[in-house]
Design a protein around this motif. Structure first.
Motif, PDB file in Angstrom:
ATOM      1  N   HIS A 113       0.821  -1.224   0.000  1.00 19.19           N
ATOM      2  CA  HIS A 113       0.000   0.000   0.000  1.00 19.19           C
ATOM      3  C   HIS A 113       0.846   1.261   0.000  1.00 19.19           C
ATOM      4  CE1 HIS A 113      -4.000  -2.014   1.453  1.00 19.19           C
ATOM      5  NE2 HIS A 113      -3.632  -2.364   0.238  1.00 19.19           N
ATOM      6  N   HIS A 145      -2.046  -5.410  -8.285  1.00 16.96           N
ATOM      7  CA  HIS A 145      -2.111  -5.428  -6.814  1.00 16.96           C
ATOM      8  C   HIS A 145      -3.387  -6.132  -6.353  1.00 16.96           C
ATOM      9  CE1 HIS A 145      -2.068  -4.025  -2.673  1.00 16.96           C
ATOM     10  NE2 HIS A 145      -3.219  -3.422  -2.859  1.00 16.96           N
ATOM     11  N   GLU A 160      -3.774  -9.637  -4.242  1.00 17.45           N
ATOM     12  CA  GLU A 160      -4.545  -9.729  -2.992  1.00 17.45           C
ATOM     13  C   GLU A 160      -5.633 -10.797  -3.087  1.00 17.45           C
ATOM     14  OE1 GLU A 160      -4.163  -5.294  -1.023  1.00 17.45           O
ATOM     15  OE2 GLU A 160      -5.884  -5.711  -2.292  1.00 17.45           O
ATOM     16  N   HIS A 199     -13.107  -6.816  -3.580  1.00 18.20           N
ATOM     17  CA  HIS A 199     -12.791  -6.097  -4.822  1.00 18.20           C
ATOM     18  C   HIS A 199     -13.912  -6.162  -5.859  1.00 18.20           C
ATOM     19  CE1 HIS A 199      -8.535  -6.943  -3.364  1.00 18.20           C
ATOM     20  NE2 HIS A 199      -8.688  -5.645  -3.294  1.00 18.20           N
ATOM     21  N   PHE A 246     -10.675   4.574  -3.081  1.00 21.15           N
ATOM     22  CA  PHE A 246      -9.492   3.694  -3.020  1.00 21.15           C
ATOM     23  C   PHE A 246      -8.733   3.850  -1.697  1.00 21.15           C
ATOM     24  CE2 PHE A 246      -5.147   2.555  -4.941  1.00 21.15           C
ATOM     25  CZ  PHE A 246      -5.401   1.181  -4.905  1.00 21.15           C
ATOM     26  N   HIS A 273     -10.531   2.111   1.014  1.00 26.94           N
ATOM     27  CA  HIS A 273     -10.464   0.671   0.736  1.00 26.94           C
ATOM     28  C   HIS A 273      -9.161   0.089   1.318  1.00 26.94           C
ATOM     29  CE1 HIS A 273     -10.218  -3.121  -1.432  1.00 26.94           C
ATOM     30  NE2 HIS A 273      -9.053  -2.728  -1.914  1.00 26.94           N
ATOM     31  N   MET A 274      -8.067   0.777   1.070  1.00 26.19           N
ATOM     32  CA  MET A 274      -6.781   0.276   1.591  1.00 26.19           C
ATOM     33  C   MET A 274      -6.762   0.326   3.117  1.00 26.19           C
ATOM     34  SD  MET A 274      -3.866   1.463  -1.121  1.00 26.19           S
ATOM     35  CE  MET A 274      -4.328   3.139  -1.449  1.00 26.19           C
ATOM     36  N   GLU A 301      -8.560  -2.631   4.424  1.00 23.56           N
ATOM     37  CA  GLU A 301      -7.749  -3.857   4.357  1.00 23.56           C
ATOM     38  C   GLU A 301      -6.752  -3.897   5.514  1.00 23.56           C
ATOM     39  OE1 GLU A 301      -7.875  -4.979  -0.362  1.00 23.56           O
ATOM     40  OE2 GLU A 301      -6.311  -3.611   0.293  1.00 23.56           O
TER      41      GLU A 301
HETATM   42 FE1  FEO Z   1      -4.815  -3.314  -1.323  1.00 23.82          FE
HETATM   43 FE2  FEO Z   1      -7.406  -4.035  -2.359  1.00 23.82          FE
HETATM   44  O1  FEO Z   1      -6.113  -2.784  -2.395  1.00 23.82           O
END
Ligand code: FEO
Length: 161
Positions: A15, A57, A61, A80, A123, A126-127, A130
């Protein structure tokens, strides 16, 4: 400092790179002269490279992290599934193929700016999700040794050319 030991933290390292790319396109967005065809095309080409890297990426994941987690916990959703990467790539390709005149470039630039800002607003959280939700779940469902293996694979996959 990351709240989890680096050797089992599967999100923070990749990230860092993704956030660096976000910073770079935000900077270019504010500096690009969209009246100039060369600048316009150069920015769009760099966006294609960046979003292909985001896509890679995401695939890593899915394959190395989320898929495994779903095997251990049936509550893990497809993180996702509503991702906009393909739509964004289509938008950039459309700009490269169809936009010809300065007037069209300036109109397209307005749409591009809106779409990029909306993407960024999704985005970054979202990170964060995670890192703050999925990483603790991994700590819960996998042994420390298993996570060390997952982290190693995640980093190797991100280093592939
Ligand atoms: Fe790490 Fe799903 O972006």
């Amino acid at each position: 400092m990351a709240p989890f030991p680096d050797e089992v933290d599967v999100f923070t390292g990749p990230h860092w790179r993704m956030k660096q790319l976000v910073g770079l396109y935000c900077d270019k967005l504010s500096k690009t002269n969209f009246s100039n065809n060369q600048d316009f095309r150069s920015f769009l080409r760099s966006l294609c490279d960046t979003f292909n890297e985001f896509k890679m990426h995401e695939q890593i994941e899915n394959e190395c992290i989320i898929g495994l987690l779903q095997q251990r916990s049936c509550t893990v959703y497809d993180v996702h599934s509503d991702n906009k990467l393909s739509e964004m790539l289509s938008l950039f390709e459309k700009g490269l193929c169809s936009v010809k005149s300065e007037h069209e470039q300036l109109n397209y630039a307005r749409q591009l700016k809106e779409r990029l800002e909306a993407f960024t607003q999704d985005f970054l959280p979202h990170m964060k999700e995670e890192e703050e939700v999925f990483q603790p779940m991994l700590m819960q469902y996998f042994s420390y040794e298993e996570l060390k293996g997952i982290k190693k694979q995640v980093m190797e996959e991100h280093r592939r050319p």
